[in-house]
Design a protein around this motif. Structure first.
Motif, PDB file in Angstrom:
ATOM      1  N   SER A 107     -10.620   5.813   2.238  1.00 20.24           N
ATOM      2  CA  SER A 107     -11.663   4.789   2.175  1.00 20.24           C
ATOM      3  C   SER A 107     -11.302   3.582   3.028  1.00 20.24           C
ATOM      4  N   SER A 146       5.370   5.913   3.054  1.00 17.60           N
ATOM      5  CA  SER A 146       5.229   5.843   1.608  1.00 17.60           C
ATOM      6  C   SER A 146       6.521   5.450   0.903  1.00 17.60           C
ATOM      7  N   TYR A 185       0.807  -1.225   0.000  1.00 18.36           N
ATOM      8  CA  TYR A 185       0.000   0.000   0.000  1.00 18.36           C
ATOM      9  C   TYR A 185       0.836   1.269   0.000  1.00 18.36           C
ATOM     10  N   ARG A 186       2.111   1.148  -0.315  1.00 23.69           N
ATOM     11  CA  ARG A 186       2.918   2.352  -0.510  1.00 23.69           C
ATOM     12  C   ARG A 186       2.462   3.041  -1.790  1.00 23.69           C
ATOM     13  N   GLY A 187       2.322   4.356  -1.722  1.00 21.94           N
ATOM     14  CA  GLY A 187       1.910   5.095  -2.908  1.00 21.94           C
ATOM     15  C   GLY A 187       0.416   5.072  -3.154  1.00 21.94           C
ATOM     16  N   THR A 188      -0.370   4.534  -2.205  1.00 18.02           N
ATOM     17  CA  THR A 188      -1.819   4.540  -2.361  1.00 18.02           C
ATOM     18  C   THR A 188      -2.334   5.977  -2.414  1.00 18.02           C
ATOM     19  N   SER A 189      -3.292   6.234  -3.295  1.00 15.87           N
ATOM     20  CA  SER A 189      -3.843   7.584  -3.417  1.00 15.87           C
ATOM     21  C   SER A 189      -4.572   7.976  -2.140  1.00 15.87           C
ATOM     22  N   LEU A 190      -4.683   9.280  -1.919  1.00 13.29           N
ATOM     23  CA  LEU A 190      -5.351   9.765  -0.704  1.00 13.29           C
ATOM     24  C   LEU A 190      -6.802   9.296  -0.621  1.00 13.29           C
ATOM     25  N   PRO A 191      -7.612   9.393  -1.697  1.00 14.92           N
ATOM     26  CA  PRO A 191      -8.999   8.899  -1.595  1.00 14.92           C
ATOM     27  C   PRO A 191      -9.069   7.419  -1.229  1.00 14.92           C
ATOM     28  N   ALA A 192      -8.174   6.609  -1.817  1.00 11.22           N
ATOM     29  CA  ALA A 192      -8.187   5.178  -1.510  1.00 11.22           C
ATOM     30  C   ALA A 192      -7.773   4.926  -0.067  1.00 11.22           C
ATOM     31  N   ALA A 193      -6.768   5.675   0.409  1.00  8.52           N
ATOM     32  CA  ALA A 193      -6.316   5.521   1.789  1.00  8.52           C
ATOM     33  C   ALA A 193      -7.418   5.898   2.773  1.00  8.52           C
TER      34      ALA A 193
END
Length: 362
Positions: free
Chosen positions: A289, A319, A279-287
């Motif tokens: 959620s 990250s 989950y490194r680099g996960t987008s803010l909306p996805a994080a």
């Protein structure tokens, strides 16, 4: 002023000669800048307001406890609880408890503005139990300047001195007095400073893995067969994507290796590292959620302010930072012994404290 820049008003008695200057209009571009500035400031205020409300919403989903007021067991109540717990067959050489010495250290390891120490506690409380020993204790040390995370597992059978309760395994401290007593035990026996605690039980751990879409782990053949027996799966040697129950079964394996709990804690750190890497680099909306779903499954003694402060500091590290792991007692710093009928690890506390000081800093 020339004649073209004057206007004459014969009936204007307030102005000598009936003459006034024409009022110069404000430049249109100046009015536009003022309107744009007001709009931008209003938008910033609105974003901050919405962000604050949303953060409070997220933080409100966490289960909070006050570790300083956790109920404690009396020594007699603790003895009665431990008498109900099964004891494994013990073949280790017998040792007199009085032959073990315990220094009393200051908690200075990791007590540094550059370092954040968060203890992850995994416990296996059954439905009919109000108490449980800490089955897993992983100190996560974040060194901000180096963007480095060090995960240190404390083996649950380590023989320590528990403040107010005498000598016992380290996992008994949590059963006797919760997070607070476990922290004091780690501080006194190893000199580590702890900033806060995060706790999950094993069922919640499985739920978290499922919410994250599973975890990829490289399995030996005997590990795959063990997980298959425990979960009714059909895994094979090599890389497998484990669901929550499979990951839990894998992380709890103790009897496939001669070193028992050492390999078990290695597996636990391996699962956590794989989840972090995925989950490194996960987008803010996805994080956000994911946080909506995961936060209700954890318990902590940290305040909202502490959580927000740590989150700001740790986000860059999580990250793209380096992740390393270790266990305490470290290799060649302990012996397996039987004390008062318990199979325990008698550690050279000074040697282990030196290792922690070298690897964690502060």
């Amino acid at each position: 002023m020339n004649e073209s820049e004057k206007q004459t008003y014969p009936n204007d008695t307030n102005r000598p000669g009936g003459t006034i200057m024409k009022k110069q209009p404000s430049p249109p571009n100046r009015r536009g800048r003022l309107v744009m500035l007001c709009f931008v400031l209003g938008l910033i205020f609105l974003v901050m307001l919405v962000g604050t409300v949303y953060l409070q919403h997220l933080l409100g989903r966490i289960h909070y406890v006050d570790s300083g007021t956790a109920p404690t067991l009396s020594p007699e109540e603790l003895d009665a609880y431990l008498a109900t717990q099964p004891e494994e067959i013990n073949t280790a050489p017998t040792m007199n408890p009085e032959d073990v010495t315990f220094p009393d250290y200051d908690a200075d390891i990791g007590k540094d503005s550059d370092i954040i120490n968060i203890l992850l506690i995994g416990q296996d409380r059954r439905e009919d139990e109000t108490r449980a020993r800490s089955d897993s204790m992983i100190l996560c040390t974040f060194r901000k300047s180096e963007k480095k995370l060090t995960m240190t597992s404390f083996l649950r059978d380590t023989y320590v001195k528990i403040p107010g309760y005498g000598r016992n395994r380290i996992n008994v401290a949590y059963a006797a007095g919760g997070m607070s007593l476990l922290n004091k035990t780690l501080e006194n026996n190893f000199g580590v400073h702890i900033d806060g605690n995060v706790e999950v039980d094993f069922h919640q751990f499985a739920d978290i893995v499922d919410l994250l879409g599973g975890v990829e782990v490289d399995l030996r053949n005997d590990e795959a067969q063990w997980v298959n027996r425990e979960t009714g799966s059909a895994l094979s040697e090599g890389t497998n994507r484990l669901n929550g129950q499979q990951a839990l079964a894998y992380a709890r394996i103790r009897k496939l290796d001669a070193d028992g709990d050492f390999s078990r804690t290695n597996r636990q750190r391996k699962v956590i590292t794989a989840l972090l890497d995925a989950y490194r680099g996960t987008s803010l909306p996805a994080a956000l959620s994911l946080l909506e779903q995961i936060l209700p499954l954890i318990t902590t003694d940290m305040t909202d302010r502490e959580i927000l402060g740590y989150a700001v500091s740790l986000f860059p590290l999580l990250s793209r930072g380096e992740i390393v792991s270790q266990h305490i007692p470290a290799p060649d710093t302990y012996s397996s012994r039987s004390i008062d009928g318990m199979a325990v690890l008698v550690a050279d506390l000074e040697a282990n404290r030196k290792i922690l000081q070298d690897t964690l800093g502060g």
